[in-house]
Motif scaffolding. Structure first.
Motif, short mmCIF file in Angstrom:
data_model
loop_
_atom_site.label_atom_id
_atom_site.label_comp_id
_atom_site.label_asym_id
_atom_site.label_seq_id
_atom_site.Cartn_x
_atom_site.Cartn_y
_atom_site.Cartn_z
N LEU A 48 50.69 3.25 8.25
CA LEU A 48 49.59 4.17 8.54
C LEU A 48 48.34 3.87 7.70
N VAL A 49 48.53 3.48 6.45
CA VAL A 49 47.37 3.17 5.61
C VAL A 49 46.66 1.92 6.12
N GLU A 50 47.42 0.88 6.40
CA GLU A 50 46.79 -0.38 6.82
C GLU A 50 46.13 -0.25 8.19
N ALA A 51 46.77 0.50 9.09
CA ALA A 51 46.17 0.70 10.40
C ALA A 51 44.95 1.61 10.33
N GLY A 52 45.08 2.69 9.54
CA GLY A 52 44.01 3.67 9.47
C GLY A 52 42.76 3.19 8.77
N THR A 53 42.88 2.14 7.93
CA THR A 53 41.71 1.60 7.24
C THR A 53 41.31 0.23 7.79
N ASN A 54 41.91 -0.16 8.93
CA ASN A 54 41.65 -1.47 9.51
C ASN A 54 41.89 -2.59 8.51
N GLY A 55 42.90 -2.40 7.66
CA GLY A 55 43.27 -3.43 6.70
C GLY A 55 42.41 -3.49 5.47
N GLU A 56 41.43 -2.58 5.33
CA GLU A 56 40.61 -2.57 4.12
C GLU A 56 41.44 -2.15 2.91
N VAL A 57 42.49 -1.37 3.15
CA VAL A 57 43.45 -1.01 2.10
C VAL A 57 44.82 -1.49 2.57
N THR A 58 45.49 -2.29 1.76
CA THR A 58 46.83 -2.76 2.09
C THR A 58 47.84 -2.18 1.11
N VAL A 59 49.10 -2.16 1.51
CA VAL A 59 50.17 -1.61 0.68
C VAL A 59 51.22 -2.68 0.47
#
Length: 346
Positions: free
Chosen positions: A58-69
């Protein structure tokens, strides 16, 4: 057949989440969340595995990869207490911690150890997702500097196992050596019921039970099954005496450095991941990896309402005394707010 069906149901649920959230990430991401947790990264194996997987997606999709986990399962970065120091220093950004490990940074988490307090599992979610959870998160932030993303499910209510006898009442615990975490509240709980608490490191518990160094232990059903305690324990009593949530935190400076939109995505992703972890805990508990499996090898007993009341009357005053002595007026006020929040769910 039952196990395969439950796995298909769980797989369908997680796949639906992933299908709606997966997106292509750019080759380079300026912001990375290193996420610590203590279990396998398999979302169908344990609650934190489900939490970490859904959060990352959800983080990577919701930020278009600007934030990765980047997930670090199985305690790869160290024990909870050690990783908390790394999170404070900003070396690691986030962690999902047991209450035992989190107590090193926030000792007053011990107010949650009031035994026999919750009427059912749904009430635990209402308490930690509601005003009391917000208050607790605010106090943790004020005292530790850590931002709280939420409170997860570590597997449900605690139960007692032992190798000696069925436990119907506090008298049945008399003389039994019961392994606990190294928390004063847990040790007091056991001793108030007549047992002999033994603080033993998690890595040594199976051997201690196998060799008789300890007669029993207490943990949620999924952990009893995962740890294969049914191989060295004969009796399982579903006392439902404690609920110990996972505490999920993130470095505050890192979080404050995210854009408001990214912060909203991280909070939404954490809330969704906690719901996924709770669902997985219930699936495991009810599946052939949980109680039905244990019942094939262990004698399972559920105390009556009157028996649970006898346990409560024996344990609560002793644990309350320890909490008040340890944390003073602030701890007593937090404890009373906790109990009031539980009562409001009845």
């Amino acid at each position: 057949m039952k196990t395969r069906l439950l796995k298909r149901v769980a797989a369908t649920a997680v796949a639906a989440v992933l299908a709606t959230t997966l997106g292509a990430a750019p080759a380079f991401a300026a912001k990375v969340i290193k996420l610590h947790h203590l279990n396998n990264d398999d979302p169908f194996d344990n609650p934190t595995g489900a939490m970490a997987t859904v959060f990352k997606s959800l983080v990577e999709a919701g930020t278009n990869g600007e934030v990765t986990v980047q997930t670090f399962p199985n305690g790869q970065l160290g024990k909870d207490a050690e990783v908390l120091q790394q999170i404070k220093a900003g070396v690691v950004q986030s962690g999902i911690h047991s209450v035992g490990g989190f107590a090193s940074a926030y000792p007053m988490i011990g107010v949650l150890d009031m035994p026999f307090a919750f009427p059912n599992i749904s009430s635990t979610y209402a308490v930690f997702d509601g005003p009391f959870g917000d208050r607790l998160a605010g106090d943790i932030k004020a005292r530790t500097g850590l931002e709280v993303l939420g409170f997860g499910d570590s597997g449900g209510f605690f139960a007692f196992t032992n190798s000696k006898r069925v436990i119907h009442s506090p008298a049945d615990l008399d003389g039994l050596k019961i392994r606990t975490m190294g928390l004063d509240t847990h040790k007091t709980l056991v001793s108030s019921l007549g047992g002999q608490p033994a603080a033993i490191a998690w890595s040594e518990v199976y051997t201690a039970l196998q060799t008789g160094v300890a007669d029993g232990q207490m943990n949620p059903v999924p952990i009893v099954s995962f740890a294969k305690f049914d191989e060295v324990q004969k009796y399982l009593t579903l006392t439902q005496h404690l609920f110990a949530p996972y505490v999920w935190v993130i470095n505050r400076e890192f979080f404050d450095g995210l854009t408001p939109e990214e912060q909203a995505v991280v909070r939404y992703a954490a809330r969704s991941a906690i719901v996924a972890g709770r669902g997985m805990a219930r699936v495991i508990e009810a599946s052939d990896r949980g109680l039905p499996h244990l019942a094939q090898r262990m004698e399972v007993y559920t105390p009556t309402a009157a028996e649970r009341e006898a346990f409560r009357e024996a344990a609560q005053p002793a644990v309350r005394k320890v909490i008040v002595e340890r944390f003073g007026a602030e701890g007593e006020e937090m404890l009373d707010a906790f109990l009031a929040a539980i009562e409001a769910t009845r």
